[in-house]
Structure formats: structure tokens, C-alpha cells
Write a protein that holds these residues in place. Sequence first.
Motif, PDB file in Angstrom:
ATOM      1  N   UNK A 137      37.383  44.225  30.460  1.00 22.70           N
ATOM      2  CA  UNK A 137      36.512  44.070  29.291  1.00 22.70           C
ATOM      3  C   UNK A 137      36.582  42.686  28.646  1.00 22.70           C
ATOM      4  N   UNK A 138      37.614  41.889  28.998  1.00 23.78           N
ATOM      5  CA  UNK A 138      37.709  40.531  28.476  1.00 23.78           C
ATOM      6  C   UNK A 138      36.743  39.588  29.194  1.00 23.78           C
ATOM      7  N   UNK A 139      36.355  39.950  30.431  1.00 26.90           N
ATOM      8  CA  UNK A 139      35.509  39.080  31.248  1.00 26.90           C
ATOM      9  C   UNK A 139      34.182  39.709  31.653  1.00 26.90           C
ATOM     10  N   UNK A 140      34.107  41.026  31.583  1.00 30.71           N
ATOM     11  CA  UNK A 140      32.920  41.728  32.076  1.00 30.71           C
ATOM     12  C   UNK A 140      32.259  42.524  30.954  1.00 30.71           C
ATOM     13  N   UNK A 141      30.951  42.719  31.115  1.00 25.14           N
ATOM     14  CA  UNK A 141      30.195  43.587  30.216  1.00 25.14           C
ATOM     15  C   UNK A 141      29.599  44.705  31.071  1.00 25.14           C
ATOM     16  N   UNK A 142      29.936  45.946  30.744  1.00 23.53           N
ATOM     17  CA  UNK A 142      29.439  47.088  31.511  1.00 23.53           C
ATOM     18  C   UNK A 142      28.002  47.383  31.082  1.00 23.53           C
TER      19      UNK A 142
END
Length: 184
Positions: A137-142
Motif C-alpha cells: 500500500x506504500x507503493x501501489x493503489x488497488x
Amino acid sequence: MSDQNPDDQQPLEELPLDEDFMDPFAEEEDQVQKLTAERDELRDRFMRALADAENARKRADKERRNAEQYGGSRLARDLLPVYDHLHRAIDAVPEDQRETNAALLEGVELTLRELGNVFAKHGITVLRPEIGEKFDPQLHEAMFEAPLPGTRAGDVIQLMEPGFMIHDRLLRPAKVGVSSTPAS
């Protein structure tokens, strides 16, 4: 002998003495104590001012380094859609028309490569999480979550749009699809 009875004489301790006579340096001692206190106060103020100046220098140095590293963040963020559009332009050409549009594709690819070189020169890196990589969640957006057999919950199952970092800061998260617990 004297007329007075020795018992009538006052003892020496009981004689009133002039205080200045007792301690002729009392005034000088008070002055020395005042000067010492003033010196100590000035030394303390000087040391605090010196510490404040050092802290201000360090803070300014840190702000300068941050400006050098991250000053172009807004411009970089504004260029990310250009990167995306160039990729979409390449992907939009069907396989059967690639040979006839080879010169155009080569020009777009060269432009994309040059943009990538400029990004690298300024510390911008592309985040392309691999399929099966753990969602961060620090690098990706679901963008969505779906059960997919053969995967674990929280695995990346699709890359929709790459993310970008500038040095150690996130410019834009990678947009991904994430596996939920597989349906039975």
C-alpha cells in the motif's frame, strides 16, 4: 590600677562594631558576584545563540538538499501523463499495421526512451510491479480486488498503470488489480 571594677567592663564580643570595619571588601565581593552572574548569563545566551545559528544552518542545508532532489516533483508529476500517452500510442497500433507504421512507432519509441533518460537523470524511477508480487500500500493503489484461482490474497494480478518514485519519495502509486481470497 583603674577605678573601674574589671567586672564592670563589657566583654569584647558585646562591643558594637562597624560592619564596614569588619569586612572592608564586602562591597567588592558583591560587585564580583554580580559580574560573575552577568558573565554566566551572557555566556549562556551566547551558547544558545551559537546553537540556534548552527541549527538554522543545518535546517537551511537540509532544505537546499531537498529542493535539489525534490524541487522538480511538480513538473515530473505533470510529465507522467505524457509517458502514459506515449505508451498507449505504441500499444494502440495493431500488430498487422506495425510494419506499415514502423517509422512512426520508432519515433514514438525514441521519444519515450528520451523521456525515460530525462527521468533517470533526475532520479525518477518507474514502478512496474510484477504479476504475483505482494501488494504494497506504500507503493501501489488497488483499483479492484477479485478472486483468482491459483493466487494468494494480496497478490498483484494486473498492472493497470505504472507508478513513479523520485529518489525515495512516491510521485504516483502503481495502479494494480489485487487478488482476494480465492473462491472455493
